[in-house]
Design a protein around this motif. Sequence first.
Motif, PDB file in Angstrom:
ATOM      1  N   ILE A  51       3.340 -80.631 -28.223  1.00  0.00           N
ATOM      2  CA  ILE A  51       2.693 -79.943 -29.188  1.00  0.00           C
ATOM      3  C   ILE A  51       2.280 -78.630 -28.564  1.00  0.00           C
ATOM      4  O   ILE A  51       1.690 -78.531 -27.347  1.00  0.00           O
ATOM      5  CB  ILE A  51       1.516 -80.798 -29.704  1.00  0.00           C
ATOM      6  CG1 ILE A  51       1.868 -82.121 -30.324  1.00  0.00           C
ATOM      7  CG2 ILE A  51       0.467 -80.038 -30.511  1.00  0.00           C
ATOM      8  CD1 ILE A  51       1.008 -82.957 -30.674  1.00  0.00           C
ATOM      9  N   HIS A  52       2.411 -77.491 -29.215  1.00  0.00           N
ATOM     10  CA  HIS A  52       1.824 -76.384 -28.831  1.00  0.00           C
ATOM     11  C   HIS A  52       1.001 -75.817 -29.805  1.00  0.00           C
ATOM     12  O   HIS A  52       1.144 -75.508 -30.949  1.00  0.00           O
ATOM     13  CB  HIS A  52       3.102 -75.344 -28.558  1.00  0.00           C
ATOM     14  CG  HIS A  52       2.676 -73.916 -28.194  1.00  0.00           C
ATOM     15  ND1 HIS A  52       2.987 -72.904 -28.902  1.00  0.00           N
ATOM     16  CD2 HIS A  52       2.119 -73.399 -27.065  1.00  0.00           C
ATOM     17  CE1 HIS A  52       2.430 -71.788 -28.569  1.00  0.00           C
ATOM     18  NE2 HIS A  52       2.042 -72.143 -27.264  1.00  0.00           N
ATOM     19  N   ARG A  71      -2.361 -72.024 -35.088  1.00  0.00           N
ATOM     20  CA  ARG A  71      -1.019 -72.572 -35.523  1.00  0.00           C
ATOM     21  C   ARG A  71      -0.506 -73.514 -34.470  1.00  0.00           C
ATOM     22  O   ARG A  71      -0.348 -73.387 -33.270  1.00  0.00           O
ATOM     23  CB  ARG A  71      -0.263 -71.590 -35.990  1.00  0.00           C
ATOM     24  CG  ARG A  71       1.298 -71.947 -36.414  1.00  0.00           C
ATOM     25  CD  ARG A  71       2.223 -70.754 -36.926  1.00  0.00           C
ATOM     26  NE  ARG A  71       2.625 -70.040 -35.976  1.00  0.00           N
ATOM     27  CZ  ARG A  71       2.240 -68.747 -35.705  1.00  0.00           C
ATOM     28  NH1 ARG A  71       1.782 -67.949 -36.568  1.00  0.00           N
ATOM     29  NH2 ARG A  71       2.938 -68.099 -34.755  1.00  0.00           N
ATOM     30  N   VAL A  72      -0.156 -74.782 -35.153  1.00  0.00           N
ATOM     31  CA  VAL A  72       0.324 -75.963 -34.290  1.00  0.00           C
ATOM     32  C   VAL A  72       1.815 -76.097 -34.346  1.00  0.00           C
ATOM     33  O   VAL A  72       2.438 -76.132 -35.522  1.00  0.00           O
ATOM     34  CB  VAL A  72      -0.233 -77.272 -34.617  1.00  0.00           C
ATOM     35  CG1 VAL A  72       0.332 -78.297 -33.685  1.00  0.00           C
ATOM     36  CG2 VAL A  72      -1.843 -77.199 -34.870  1.00  0.00           C
ATOM     37  N   HIS A  73       2.499 -75.879 -33.460  1.00  0.00           N
ATOM     38  CA  HIS A  73       4.025 -76.164 -33.297  1.00  0.00           C
ATOM     39  C   HIS A  73       4.178 -77.486 -32.520  1.00  0.00           C
ATOM     40  O   HIS A  73       3.927 -77.847 -31.718  1.00  0.00           O
ATOM     41  CB  HIS A  73       4.819 -75.138 -32.790  1.00  0.00           C
ATOM     42  CG  HIS A  73       4.471 -73.634 -33.078  1.00  0.00           C
ATOM     43  ND1 HIS A  73       5.623 -73.120 -33.862  1.00  0.00           N
ATOM     44  CD2 HIS A  73       3.691 -72.590 -33.173  1.00  0.00           C
ATOM     45  CE1 HIS A  73       5.115 -71.998 -34.338  1.00  0.00           C
ATOM     46  NE2 HIS A  73       3.994 -71.636 -33.646  1.00  0.00           N
ATOM     47  N   LEU A  88      10.567 -73.727 -29.694  1.00  0.00           N
ATOM     48  CA  LEU A  88       9.789 -74.463 -30.702  1.00  0.00           C
ATOM     49  C   LEU A  88      10.503 -75.176 -31.683  1.00  0.00           C
ATOM     50  O   LEU A  88      10.745 -74.115 -32.890  1.00  0.00           O
ATOM     51  CB  LEU A  88       8.820 -73.691 -31.156  1.00  0.00           C
ATOM     52  CG  LEU A  88       7.976 -72.934 -30.172  1.00  0.00           C
ATOM     53  CD1 LEU A  88       6.986 -71.833 -30.533  1.00  0.00           C
ATOM     54  CD2 LEU A  88       7.164 -73.991 -29.294  1.00  0.00           C
ATOM     55  N   ASN A  92       5.924 -76.641 -37.934  1.00  0.00           N
ATOM     56  CA  ASN A  92       4.481 -75.827 -37.477  1.00  0.00           C
ATOM     57  C   ASN A  92       3.652 -75.979 -38.749  1.00  0.00           C
ATOM     58  O   ASN A  92       4.128 -76.089 -39.950  1.00  0.00           O
ATOM     59  CB  ASN A  92       4.767 -74.350 -36.956  1.00  0.00           C
ATOM     60  CG  ASN A  92       5.145 -73.481 -37.857  1.00  0.00           C
ATOM     61  OD1 ASN A  92       4.041 -73.157 -38.803  1.00  0.00           O
ATOM     62  ND2 ASN A  92       6.397 -73.051 -38.187  1.00  0.00           N
ATOM     63  N   SER A  93       2.437 -75.939 -38.442  1.00  0.00           N
ATOM     64  CA  SER A  93       1.368 -76.182 -39.524  1.00  0.00           C
ATOM     65  C   SER A  93       1.365 -75.093 -40.576  1.00  0.00           C
ATOM     66  O   SER A  93       0.523 -75.124 -41.569  1.00  0.00           O
ATOM     67  CB  SER A  93      -0.050 -76.282 -38.657  1.00  0.00           C
ATOM     68  OG  SER A  93      -0.216 -75.216 -37.947  1.00  0.00           O
ATOM     69  N   SER A  94       1.932 -73.935 -40.080  1.00  0.00           N
ATOM     70  CA  SER A  94       1.767 -72.791 -41.170  1.00  0.00           C
ATOM     71  C   SER A  94       3.096 -72.812 -42.186  1.00  0.00           C
ATOM     72  O   SER A  94       3.190 -71.870 -43.153  1.00  0.00           O
ATOM     73  CB  SER A  94       1.923 -71.473 -40.532  1.00  0.00           C
ATOM     74  OG  SER A  94       0.772 -71.143 -39.604  1.00  0.00           O
ATOM     75  N   ASP A  95       3.691 -73.882 -42.182  1.00  0.00           N
ATOM     76  CA  ASP A  95       4.868 -74.106 -43.129  1.00  0.00           C
ATOM     77  C   ASP A  95       4.475 -74.475 -44.508  1.00  0.00           C
ATOM     78  O   ASP A  95       4.289 -75.877 -44.319  1.00  0.00           O
ATOM     79  CB  ASP A  95       5.980 -75.014 -42.534  1.00  0.00           C
ATOM     80  CG  ASP A  95       7.137 -75.005 -43.262  1.00  0.00           C
ATOM     81  OD1 ASP A  95       7.307 -74.708 -44.612  1.00  0.00           O
ATOM     82  OD2 ASP A  95       8.319 -75.458 -42.787  1.00  0.00           O
TER      83      ASP A  95
END
Length: 199
Positions: A51-52, A71-73, A88, A92-95
Amino acid sequence: MNVEASSKTPIVRAGMERISRDFSEGLAGLGYARTRSKFWTRRYEHHLEFIHLFRSGSSYGAPYNASISLRVHLGIAVLDDEREPTWLNGPNSSDLALFHADRFHLRFNAASGSTYERCLEDLLRFATTRAEPWFSTWREPTALLDEERSPLDGEARAALARALRGEASSERVALTLKRFGVPVAGARAKRPRAAEAAS
């Protein structure tokens, strides 16, 4: 850089460290370790799940205010694939196509603390409700190798196939572990404790 922007840097840096530290505590029960400043990893026999955490706007220089948006990748790295940079290769959480209905609130004000608790709760909610099922789908090497939707590209699949044949290079594995900040020495656990407890 103007004086006002530079004065926000230590505030934002402290806010990022605080959220990273608290995120680490929340992830520990799932078997993750914080191995780099913004990376949390779980090690398996032939791959890492990671997790990034990324601060939006961090690549544009000093922050202009104390607001932190995250943002979480997610990603999977094959240990025998030492290529850089870190791929990555997960969601990711922005999707918004995937996560719009979840309404993750991943921002807070580092100076006032406004919405900090909500941000932390939603980071952990993303980890448990979205990251864990995604990682579970790809946990078995056969799925990573054979499934058409595998997050691994051709080179990573070739590296995984090598490892499964017993042909992994200790040097390549060591480079991958170093890139992620994972200690090379010590016993290799095929499954993290959290995964063992869940089974």
